[in-house]
Write a protein that holds these residues in place. Sequence first.
Motif, mmCIF file in Angstrom:
data_model
loop_
_atom_site.group_PDB
_atom_site.id
_atom_site.type_symbol
_atom_site.label_atom_id
_atom_site.label_comp_id
_atom_site.label_asym_id
_atom_site.label_seq_id
_atom_site.Cartn_x
_atom_site.Cartn_y
_atom_site.Cartn_z
ATOM 1 N N ALA A 223 0.850 -1.189 0.000
ATOM 2 C CA ALA A 223 0.000 0.000 0.000
ATOM 3 C C ALA A 223 0.887 1.241 0.000
ATOM 4 O O ALA A 223 1.963 1.249 0.592
ATOM 5 C CB ALA A 223 -0.920 0.009 1.216
ATOM 6 N N VAL A 224 0.449 2.288 -0.693
ATOM 7 C CA VAL A 224 1.195 3.545 -0.746
ATOM 8 C C VAL A 224 0.437 4.585 0.056
ATOM 9 O O VAL A 224 -0.711 4.933 -0.267
ATOM 10 C CB VAL A 224 1.381 4.023 -2.198
ATOM 11 C CG1 VAL A 224 2.113 5.367 -2.226
ATOM 12 C CG2 VAL A 224 2.149 2.988 -3.010
ATOM 13 N N SER A 225 1.064 5.066 1.112
ATOM 14 C CA SER A 225 0.443 6.071 1.971
ATOM 15 C C SER A 225 0.758 7.470 1.458
ATOM 16 O O SER A 225 1.618 7.660 0.590
ATOM 17 C CB SER A 225 0.956 5.928 3.410
ATOM 18 O OG SER A 225 2.340 6.282 3.464
ATOM 19 N N LEU A 226 0.072 8.458 2.009
ATOM 20 C CA LEU A 226 0.326 9.852 1.642
ATOM 21 C C LEU A 226 1.769 10.233 1.920
ATOM 22 O O LEU A 226 2.418 10.882 1.107
ATOM 23 C CB LEU A 226 -0.637 10.763 2.405
ATOM 24 C CG LEU A 226 -0.393 12.274 2.252
ATOM 25 C CD1 LEU A 226 -0.521 12.703 0.806
ATOM 26 C CD2 LEU A 226 -1.364 13.059 3.141
ATOM 27 N N GLU A 227 2.273 9.826 3.068
ATOM 28 C CA GLU A 227 3.656 10.171 3.401
ATOM 29 C C GLU A 227 4.622 9.552 2.405
ATOM 30 O O GLU A 227 5.552 10.203 1.930
ATOM 31 C CB GLU A 227 4.002 9.698 4.816
ATOM 32 C CG GLU A 227 5.406 10.101 5.238
ATOM 33 C CD GLU A 227 6.077 9.063 6.120
ATOM 34 O OE1 GLU A 227 7.281 9.222 6.372
ATOM 35 O OE2 GLU A 227 5.410 8.102 6.520
ATOM 36 N N GLU A 228 4.422 8.271 2.062
ATOM 37 C CA GLU A 228 5.310 7.604 1.102
ATOM 38 C C GLU A 228 5.227 8.271 -0.264
ATOM 39 O O GLU A 228 6.254 8.462 -0.932
ATOM 40 C CB GLU A 228 4.942 6.129 0.992
ATOM 41 C CG GLU A 228 5.297 5.306 2.221
ATOM 42 C CD GLU A 228 4.809 3.878 2.115
ATOM 43 O OE1 GLU A 228 5.513 2.968 2.579
ATOM 44 O OE2 GLU A 228 3.691 3.674 1.568
ATOM 45 N N ALA A 229 4.007 8.611 -0.698
ATOM 46 C CA ALA A 229 3.838 9.234 -2.011
ATOM 47 C C ALA A 229 4.539 10.587 -2.064
ATOM 48 O O ALA A 229 5.221 10.910 -3.046
ATOM 49 C CB ALA A 229 2.355 9.390 -2.331
ATOM 50 N N TYR A 230 4.387 11.392 -0.994
ATOM 51 C CA TYR A 230 5.025 12.700 -0.992
ATOM 52 C C TYR A 230 6.548 12.578 -0.936
ATOM 53 O O TYR A 230 7.268 13.294 -1.639
ATOM 54 C CB TYR A 230 4.536 13.541 0.180
ATOM 55 C CG TYR A 230 5.291 14.846 0.288
ATOM 56 C CD1 TYR A 230 5.027 15.889 -0.593
ATOM 57 C CD2 TYR A 230 6.298 15.019 1.234
ATOM 58 C CE1 TYR A 230 5.731 17.072 -0.526
ATOM 59 C CE2 TYR A 230 7.011 16.199 1.309
ATOM 60 C CZ TYR A 230 6.724 17.222 0.424
ATOM 61 O OH TYR A 230 7.429 18.376 0.486
ATOM 62 N N ARG A 231 7.041 11.685 -0.087
ATOM 63 C CA ARG A 231 8.490 11.511 0.025
ATOM 64 C C ARG A 231 9.085 11.128 -1.340
ATOM 65 O O ARG A 231 10.106 11.680 -1.773
ATOM 66 C CB ARG A 231 8.820 10.438 1.062
ATOM 67 C CG ARG A 231 10.329 10.239 1.265
ATOM 68 C CD ARG A 231 10.584 8.939 2.004
ATOM 69 N NE ARG A 231 10.061 8.975 3.354
ATOM 70 C CZ ARG A 231 10.777 9.304 4.427
ATOM 71 N NH1 ARG A 231 12.041 9.630 4.286
ATOM 72 N NH2 ARG A 231 10.239 9.296 5.622
ATOM 73 N N HIS A 232 8.426 10.189 -2.015
ATOM 74 C CA HIS A 232 8.920 9.747 -3.320
ATOM 75 C C HIS A 232 8.851 10.878 -4.337
ATOM 76 O O HIS A 232 9.795 11.107 -5.102
ATOM 77 C CB HIS A 232 8.099 8.551 -3.804
ATOM 78 C CG HIS A 232 8.550 8.008 -5.121
ATOM 79 N ND1 HIS A 232 8.086 8.483 -6.325
ATOM 80 C CD2 HIS A 232 9.450 7.037 -5.423
ATOM 81 C CE1 HIS A 232 8.667 7.827 -7.311
ATOM 82 N NE2 HIS A 232 9.495 6.939 -6.798
ATOM 83 N N ALA A 233 7.725 11.611 -4.369
ATOM 84 C CA ALA A 233 7.580 12.709 -5.327
ATOM 85 C C ALA A 233 8.605 13.803 -5.059
ATOM 86 O O ALA A 233 9.186 14.365 -5.995
ATOM 87 C CB ALA A 233 6.166 13.279 -5.260
#
Length: 528
Positions: A223-233
């Motif tokens: 699962a991709v969380s908001l924190e993971e998505a932002y960190r990656h972006a």
Amino acid sequence: MSLGRLAALAAAACGLTAAWAAPAEARIERFAVLIGNNAGEKGEVELRYAEDDAAKMVDVLKDLGGFPPANLVLLRSERADTVRRTLIAMNDRVRAAMSTPDTDILYLVYYSGHADANALHLGPTPLSLTEFEQLVRGSAASARLLIVDSCRSGALTRVKGGTSAPPFVIKLDQRLAGQGMVTLTSSSGNEDAQESDELKGSFFTHALVSGLLGTADADRDGAVSLEEAYRHAYESTLRATSRTWAGAQHPTFRYDFRGQGKLILTELPVHASLRSVLRFPRGRSYLVMRDSSEGSVAAEVGTNDAARTISLRPGRYFVRGRGPDFLLEGAIEAEAGQAVDVGDERLSRVMFARLVRKGGGVREVAHGPVAGYQLRTPLVAGDSPCHGGFLGYGIELQHIGIASRLSACRSGFQNEHLTARNDELGLDVRLSHAWDLPVITLGVGVDLGLAVMRQQFETRGDAPDRHGLAGAFGAGAGVTVDLARGLYLHLEGGAQTYVLKQRRAGSEAAEMAPSLAARLRAGVGVSL
């Protein structure tokens, strides 16, 4: 990005979920409005990919985010009044859904296009940032996520926007109605948001979509969380834009939250039977295009990404991996419910010089040094072949190659009266065209040069040294074989015509005359 900022975003993401304060069995509904507009105000450069970026967000939210198609609204090239009416109508739908007992609502609004310090530029019609923010903030949704990929001005990578303006930050009131809101923006207040022709989209949205497809799943929980998505972006955008003319771009976030928990944006295993999974080895980056090398970019796996798996719709994809001096390219058939390991054996290796000649914007120029052995046949009767070496530098463009060579060789002759030694130092420039075959590259070219010649004698009598200058021109063909790490073998042969002063038999006077010779070069080069 500081650990403190990441921790704050993690807390914001946690707060969005737990702030709903609902029982574990609560039903979650998801709504989204996605807005893309390539056009801006008069005088602003038209964007190429803002509307496509919004469509990519629709696809990933529908396929992996659990957003029903009926709850997704995509607006392309719409004016401000249409956007305003759509947001108001969606707020009414969210309010009606919230009236259902044990229901929580996730509401996402995305915008890609032009903006300045005061308004979004939806073609010639502005929508003030204050009104835009209030329309999202005023929603009755339990959690609201606003994503803005926008800025201004234009340059080499087509930065997003039109006219220069003082630095600004899209400010959002942190005293929000409701229980939680997070806003992500593609750049900080004094930066431009950039588009990329190679990615066929903006750097930020491309990184965000790739992360939601799986590369942001840092803890490997599917699962991709908001924190993971932002960190990656954030990290991917910063890394990619640090190499552009416009400079590094730093995504930012703003939030208001209560509680604890984690906001999940996409879930991968839930949809595994309807999707195809591609797994990539470590050590290099990969771009995945739909259908062919000219198709839209579906996702990217970065060199430093911990997660090496992406979830895609079934279909045909073109994969391009980037090594230190080559690309790995090939087509992959992705079938539903199947996982494909994209190893080097599935892809063809293409050296950088071939990439330049291939065109398509992957690489515009290749260049590098070359050195080796040279042999020239005698210019005058009785002389020996001229043995020596050469050192040069070549530049490969899509349709033509340009190379300069500095060469030196020595020949001589001997009879009963004297021994002669002839030294030649030459400089030539060659224009060529090449054809890439599966194993070798064939090329033809013409060259023009100048040579300084010195003749020395050993004799019992008096024989002073002679010096001369010769012009040379010719044509020939060559073959190149690619080796590892950018190295290549090169063999070149051709006919040369030298124009130089020569003494005819029985005459003391020297006259300018042509002399025909063959020249062979064999060397090793490196493509940078």
